[in-house]
Design a protein around this motif. Sequence first.
Motif: not given
Length: 111
Positions: A5-13, A30-34, A49-53
């Motif tokens: 999945h693509f990272c779901q973080g609101p400001t990842c991009h 944005s990154r791909y998920a981990y 669903y997320f690239c980082s904590q």
Amino acid sequence: MPNKHFCQGPTCHTHTTQDRFLKSRGVLRSRYAYCDRDQQNWYSDSDKYFCSQSCKFEWLSVNMENIEQGRPIKFIRHRRESQGYAKVTEDREGWRGTYKTSRIERVDNVS
């Protein structure tokens, strides 16, 4: 395309890192998920669903009220981008001679 999945973080991009920068178009994305979607190892399910904590906790702080109220949360299915960035390379003098450094900067087209 990876099975992620693509990272779901609101400001990842919007984070300026080398791996998020696409030089050919001058954008941050944005990154791909981990983890992969199919991975069943010791990783938690949220790592799919997320690239980082930091992206995970940022998403949680933005959406916690929606979770408490039982409201649906939009799932991001496309890669988000931030426009207007460029990689700047410069020569520097060091104790071992001249070396190149690079950084990513915001480009403003204001005249």
